[in-house]
Design an enzyme around this catalytic site. Sequence first.
Site, short mmCIF file in Angstrom:
data_model
loop_
_atom_site.label_atom_id
_atom_site.label_comp_id
_atom_site.label_asym_id
_atom_site.label_seq_id
_atom_site.Cartn_x
_atom_site.Cartn_y
_atom_site.Cartn_z
N PRO A 183 10.80 11.49 66.95
CA PRO A 183 10.13 12.60 67.02
C PRO A 183 11.17 13.78 66.10
CG PRO A 183 11.26 12.15 69.42
CD PRO A 183 11.93 11.44 68.65
N PHE A 238 17.21 12.23 47.31
CA PHE A 238 17.33 12.75 48.71
C PHE A 238 18.44 11.98 49.47
CE2 PHE A 238 14.70 8.96 48.86
CZ PHE A 238 15.16 8.48 49.14
N ILE A 243 -21.23 9.90 48.73
CA ILE A 243 -21.76 8.96 48.48
C ILE A 243 -22.41 8.81 49.32
CG2 ILE A 243 -22.88 6.93 46.94
CD1 ILE A 243 -20.10 6.74 45.74
N GLU A 286 5.52 4.15 57.32
CA GLU A 286 5.97 3.01 56.83
C GLU A 286 6.70 3.35 55.45
OE1 GLU A 286 6.95 -0.17 57.59
OE2 GLU A 286 5.30 -0.17 59.69
N LEU A 307 11.86 2.17 65.28
CA LEU A 307 12.67 3.51 64.50
C LEU A 307 13.13 4.95 64.30
CD1 LEU A 307 15.41 2.94 62.49
CD2 LEU A 307 13.01 2.92 60.47
#
Lengths: 260, 390
Positions: free
Chosen positions: B139, B389, B343, B369, B136
């Site tokens: 570039p 958007f 840690i 994704e 899908l």
Amino acid sequence: MKIVVCIKQVPRRDDLLRINADKSWIDESSLSFEANESDAYALEEALRLKEKHGGEVIVATLGPSDASKTIKEGLAKGADRAIHLCDSTFEKLDAVATAKSLAAAIGPEAPDVIFTGLQSDDLGYGQTGVLMAEMLDLPHASIVIALETSEDGKTLRVKRELENGWFQWISMATPALVTIQSGINKPRYASLKGIMGAKKKPVDVRTASDLGLNADALTPREAIGSLYLPVREKQTEMLEGDAETVAAALVARLRGNGVI
Amino acid sequence: MAEFRGVDFYGIEALLSEEEKLARDSVRQYVEDNVIPIVDDFYERGEFPMDLVRPLGELGVFGANLPTEYGCAGMNNVAYGLVTQELERGDSGIRSFVSVQGALVMYPIFTFGSEEHRQTWLPKLATGEKIGCFGLTEPDHGSDPGGMVTRARKTSDGYVLNGAKAWITSGSVADVAVVWAKDDDGRVRGFLVEKGTPGFSAPEIHKKHSLRASVTSELFFDDCHIPDANLLPGSGGLKSPLMCLNQARYGIAWGGIGAAMACYDTSLRYALGRTQFGRPIASFQLQQAKFAEMLTEITKMQLLALQLGRLKDDGKVTPAQISMAKRNNVDWALKIARMARTILGANGIASEYPVMRHMNNLESVYTYEGTHDIHTLILGEAATGISSFK
């Protein structure tokens, strides 16, 4: 070939064990459970025999109702059906009563081979399989680390683990009972398809009365008096003096304690 | 070392069915025995452990939530989620392979394909005999896939594909690619492009700092002729590939828990064993604050994912709900990986521990994704009713 494999559900190996309030057993409320290790190997051996000779594999479990997860895992891996001995009368049985109960459920199936694990990871008696064989009047072999069958499946050839690195190959006719040592094979993983398929496989739940057993017949011949963690004790006595004196005193102490 | 026992601070175990627990435990054991011991070497070499594909197929992880009639396990979505969680505890690259195979290849073939497509491909994809990929992203078109320039021009007996796809997991090893392209009417359609089709090539993208135990590729279509029979007849519009992404994002939301649990578990064991100033570093308040945060966030991730799965199983889940779980769980998995790294101190960068591998992997998972930012905007729209958007 009809194969029965006995699987016990036991606390997981690396669970943190705590002794219960009356010191009669471990506190099971915070534990998770799994199939007894050597029983998982016994199941794999049973599934391999079925793949070679055809027939069916039946899981037999004596345990509380939540042992159903362990039974389902056996069915998911490829067993065809299960017998679940589930009844308050079956709680806290000794090895004789456990063997008696399992024998009463398994005997009428007239299987060609019965598999058990070598011993349970919780009680560790190592007796249930052997006692069951005697009760069912079957030949048995214990601590088996390799198993071969004749083409017709009527003869088993098994390798037993003895002490001090010795092994013993013996042949026996079926029907027979074999107690399996961990490590004999590589148990398979339950496939996701198998897990879904297990829901449709029959689980026959039996009570003591279904099997013609009553509490008297199952009265334990032994009981756990008290469970406790090993007590850490240390007594240090310093022996004073020159080497000769200390050595003489040490020898006297060791003789006095019966060590030498 | 003691076995991994999972993280369950809130008694979530009691909310799972026997089948769900068995599925998780079986895959957990498989990953423990077969993935964790080898995956770091593959990661170092930048190689996908191809030998795992068939055993994973036998285990039944590919398309595990698709129906049994096509060779799949037919599990519910919670069990499937727990499977992806366990796979990602091993490595995000392995989980990515499984997500692509199941959610982005088998799901569209099942949902948009003809019965012949299903019969031809699904059983072989389920066993791992065949491998698939999903094309899908391009570039120049990532977050805005509607801007894609790959075209499928109609001919008398099929279509001619021209264009390029980028960042395609499993592209170079796939036997079949589910490719999305615009037809002559500008409508997005799905096509099955088989390996070896003239005009189709899939070179691997090397030199990555993330998902190194995973094949990432470009797909090129240069006058690539596709027969009519390879059009996914049920596909139509951008909604079709976005439906696939919803499936994959769902699994990723669970996967994040796996990576986070691996980092939490590793750092906790380390902190209990590592002594400084005469005490285990786990006894220091600054480290304890990190464990409190990690444990709280893992518990929240688990609850988000579990309820999401229950909604999905009831057919009530919305894409925005999936966005919330993907966004939150991957974001927190990455933060937890970074905390765990601190840690472990200098040891945190060593291959001996899985923490930095997970951390680097999660940088990709954060972006693929649906990027973290795009999921933020989806949730912003869900909250306000105003799209920022579109």
